[in-house]
Design a protein around this motif. Structure first.
Motif, PDB file in Angstrom:
ATOM      1  N   UNK A  64       0.841  -1.195   0.000  1.00 21.45           N
ATOM      2  CA  UNK A  64       0.000   0.000   0.000  1.00 21.45           C
ATOM      3  C   UNK A  64       0.878   1.247   0.000  1.00 21.45           C
ATOM      4  N   UNK A  65       1.789   1.346   0.949  1.00 23.53           N
ATOM      5  CA  UNK A  65       2.609   2.548   1.088  1.00 23.53           C
ATOM      6  C   UNK A  65       3.559   2.717  -0.096  1.00 23.53           C
ATOM      7  N   UNK A  66       4.011   1.612  -0.684  1.00 21.35           N
ATOM      8  CA  UNK A  66       4.868   1.715  -1.861  1.00 21.35           C
ATOM      9  C   UNK A  66       4.105   2.333  -3.026  1.00 21.35           C
ATOM     10  N   UNK A  67       2.864   1.895  -3.229  1.00 21.27           N
ATOM     11  CA  UNK A  67       2.065   2.471  -4.312  1.00 21.27           C
ATOM     12  C   UNK A  67       1.825   3.952  -4.070  1.00 21.27           C
ATOM     13  N   UNK A  68       1.453   4.320  -2.840  1.00 17.19           N
ATOM     14  CA  UNK A  68       1.220   5.724  -2.534  1.00 17.19           C
ATOM     15  C   UNK A  68       2.478   6.544  -2.808  1.00 17.19           C
ATOM     16  N   UNK A  69       3.620   6.066  -2.363  1.00 19.20           N
ATOM     17  CA  UNK A  69       4.877   6.786  -2.588  1.00 19.20           C
ATOM     18  C   UNK A  69       5.185   6.907  -4.079  1.00 19.20           C
ATOM     19  N   UNK A  70       4.948   5.847  -4.832  1.00 13.29           N
ATOM     20  CA  UNK A  70       5.204   5.891  -6.270  1.00 13.29           C
ATOM     21  C   UNK A  70       4.275   6.895  -6.962  1.00 13.29           C
ATOM     22  N   UNK A  71       3.016   6.951  -6.527  1.00 11.43           N
ATOM     23  CA  UNK A  71       2.083   7.893  -7.131  1.00 11.43           C
ATOM     24  C   UNK A  71       2.509   9.335  -6.852  1.00 11.43           C
ATOM     25  N   UNK A 105       0.306  14.124  -8.696  1.00 11.35           N
ATOM     26  CA  UNK A 105      -0.385  14.622  -7.520  1.00 11.35           C
ATOM     27  C   UNK A 105       0.643  15.262  -6.593  1.00 11.35           C
ATOM     28  N   UNK A 106       0.164  16.107  -5.712  1.00 12.12           N
ATOM     29  CA  UNK A 106       1.067  16.926  -4.912  1.00 12.12           C
ATOM     30  C   UNK A 106       1.664  16.173  -3.733  1.00 12.12           C
ATOM     31  N   UNK A 107       0.816  15.370  -3.051  1.00 13.38           N
ATOM     32  CA  UNK A 107       1.265  14.701  -1.834  1.00 13.38           C
ATOM     33  C   UNK A 107       0.290  13.591  -1.477  1.00 13.38           C
ATOM     34  N   UNK A 108       0.528  12.939  -0.326  1.00 14.77           N
ATOM     35  CA  UNK A 108      -0.304  11.811   0.087  1.00 14.77           C
ATOM     36  C   UNK A 108      -1.755  12.213   0.332  1.00 14.77           C
ATOM     37  N   UNK A 118      -6.051   4.411   3.869  1.00 16.18           N
ATOM     38  CA  UNK A 118      -5.554   4.685   5.205  1.00 16.18           C
ATOM     39  C   UNK A 118      -5.439   6.194   5.340  1.00 16.18           C
ATOM     40  N   UNK A 119      -6.044   6.748   6.378  1.00 19.37           N
ATOM     41  CA  UNK A 119      -5.968   8.190   6.557  1.00 19.37           C
ATOM     42  C   UNK A 119      -4.519   8.611   6.761  1.00 19.37           C
ATOM     43  N   UNK A 120      -4.080   9.670   6.079  1.00 19.56           N
ATOM     44  CA  UNK A 120      -2.718  10.151   6.300  1.00 19.56           C
ATOM     45  C   UNK A 120      -2.550  10.905   7.611  1.00 19.56           C
ATOM     46  N   UNK A 121      -3.673  11.173   8.316  1.00 18.15           N
ATOM     47  CA  UNK A 121      -3.600  11.973   9.547  1.00 18.15           C
ATOM     48  C   UNK A 121      -4.017  11.229  10.801  1.00 18.15           C
ATOM     49  N   UNK A 122      -4.866  10.228  10.650  1.00 17.75           N
ATOM     50  CA  UNK A 122      -5.448   9.570  11.817  1.00 17.75           C
ATOM     51  C   UNK A 122      -5.266   8.048  11.710  1.00 17.75           C
TER      52      UNK A 122
END
Length: 361
Positions: A192-199, A205-208, A217-221
Motif C-alpha cells: 500500500x505505502x509503496x504504491x502511494x509513494x510511487x504515485x 499529484x502533490x502529496x499523500x 488509510x488516513x494520512x492523519x489519523x
C-alpha cells in the motif's frame, strides 16, 4: 468498540433564491470568533463549508453531533446572509470560485477544468483501526460493498440546472481526479505505502493527501477513511452510512483475523458496480456485491445488512440500521427527494431552499 468520525461538506446558498454563495471565508471567520471546538474547515471552493465530528463510539451521539454541527453551520452562515444545504451538487447553475490557497491554485493549474468543476459535496467516514496491517486488510475486503453506500447516500441528481440522469452525479465528477476510484488488492501495508509513494513521486499529484482512493488509510489519523458517499440530505441518513461503514470495517477485520481471503472481482468490475450505483441509486437495479450481476436495490441492501449483521448486532446497531435502510427504501434517498420536490414545485430554486430547511431537521 471502534470509533467513527464523519466529515461533511455543505453547500452555501442564498436562503431565498437558493443560488450558491461564495462566502466560506466570511463564514469561517465568523465561526472562528464564536466556536472553541474549531470543527469547521475551508474547502476547495468558496461555495463550500466542511465540518468534522469528534470520534464517537455511540451512533446516537454521532447523529446528535452531526445535527449540532449542521445547525451551528447554518447559524454562522445566517450571520453572513446565507445558509447551508446538504446537497452533493448544486441544482442551480453556478460558476465555482476556487479558494485563495497555494494548494488549491496548484490543483487548478495542474488539473484545469476538472478542478474548476469540483463543486461537489461528499461525506467521508473515518473508522478506527488498530494498525496499518489491519487497515489494509479492511481496505482489501470491503471494496465490493462500497457501491451500496453510494446508492444509499445518492443525493446529486442535478448539475448546472439540468437533470444529470444520475442519482449520484457527484461520484462521477469525483472520478475525474487521477487518483480516485476503486483499487486492486494490496495484501500488505508495504505494498500500500509503496504504491502511494510511487504515485506521489510521479508529480501528477502533490502529496499523500491527494490519494483519493474509495477507501484509504488516513494520512492523519489511525483510521480507514471511506470516501464514496454523497453528503446526505438528512442527518439520520449520514448516521446510517456511518453505522454501516463501521459494520463493514469490523466485518472485514474479523474475516482477516479468521484467515478468509478477500473477494477479488477486479478493478474493472468494481468500476462498473460503482457506475451502476451512481446511475440508479435506489431507483433501479444495482450490481450484487458478491455475484456482480443485476439485482433489485432492495435485495442488494438486504445483502449488505446480512453481510454486516453480526458486527452490527454486537455493537447494538442492527435494529437501527435495519430501520434506517427500510426508511430509505420506502421514502427515498436524497436524489429521489430532490426529484420529487422538483416535480411538485416545478422550480429548482424551491428544491434548494426546501432542502436547506431539511438539512437542519
Amino acid at each position: 468498540m471502534r470509533t467513527v468520525g464523519v466529515e461533511e461538506e455543505l453547500l452555501l446558498v442564498d436562503p431565498d433564491s437558493g443560488e450558491p454563495r461564495a462566502l466560506s471565508t466570511a463564514v469561517l471567520a465568523r465561526a472562528a470568533r464564536d466556536d472553541a471546538d474549531d470543527v469547521f474547515e475551508r474547502e476547495l471552493h468558496e461555495q463550500m463549508l466542511e465540518f468534522a465530528t469528534h470520534p464517537q463510539s455511540s451512533m446516537e451521539r454521532l447523529h446528535d453531533e452531526i445535527v449540532r454541527c449542521r445547525k451551528e453551520a447554518a447559524g454562522h452562515a445566517g450571520e453572513i446572509g446565507c445558509t447551508v444545504a446538504a446537497l452533493a451538487t448544486s441544482p442551480l447553475p453556478v460558476s465555482p470560485s476556487i479558494g485563495v490557497n497555494r494548494r488549491y491554485r496548484w490543483m487548478e493549474e495542474q488539473f484545469g477544468i476538472a478542478t474548476r468543476e469540483q463543486l461537489v459535496m461528499g461525506c467521508h467516514v473515518h473508522v478506527s483501526v488498530e494498525s496499518d496491517e489491519e487497515g489494509v486488510a479492511v481496505v482489501d475486503r470491503l471494496r465490493p460493498w462500497l457501491p451500496v453506500l453510494t446508492a444509499l447516500s445518492a443525493n446529486s441528481p442535478f448539475w448546472q440546472g439540468n437533470d444529470s440522469g444520475y442519482s449520484s452525479y457527484r461520484s462521477r465528477v469525483w472520478q475525474r481526479w487521477p487518483s480516485a476510484g476503486p483499487t486492486g488488492l494490496f495484501g500488505t501495508p508495504e505494498r500500500y505505502h509503496r504504491l502511494v509513494a510511487d504515485m506521489v513521486a510521479t508529480g501528477v499529484i502533490l502529496d499523500e493527501g491527494m490519494i483519493y482512493f474509495d477507501a484509504r488509510l488516513s494520512p492523519r489519523y489511525p483510521t480507514v477513511e471511506i470516501r464514496v458517499s454523497d453528503v446526505c440530505l438528512h442527518a439520520e441518513t449520514a448516521a446510517l452510512i456511518a453505522t454501516l461503514t463501521r459494520g463493514l470495517v469490523e466485518t472485514s477485520a474479523r474475516a482477516w483475523r479468521a484467515g478468509r481471503e478477500p473477494l477479488d472481482p477486479g478493478v474493472s468490475m468494481l468500476r462498473l458496480a460503482a457506475w451502476q450505483a451512481a446511475r440508479s441509486g435506489l431507483s433501479g437495479e444495482l450490481l450484487h456485491p458478491v455475484t456482480l450481476r443485476r439485482a433489485s436495490a432492495e435485495a442488494v441492501v438486504r445483502a449488505l445488512l446480512d453481510h454486516v449483521g453480526e458486527a452490527l448486532a454486537d455493537s447494538g446497531d442492527l435494529q437501527r440500521a435495519r430501520e434506517g435502510c427500510a426508511r430509505l427504501l420506502r421514502e427515498g434517498n436524497g436524489a429521489q427527494v430532490q426529484r420529487a420536490l422538483l416535480e411538485s414545485t416545478g422550480s429548482l430554486r424551491d428544491v434548494v431552499t426546501q432542502c436547506a430547511r431539511q438539512t437542519q431537521a
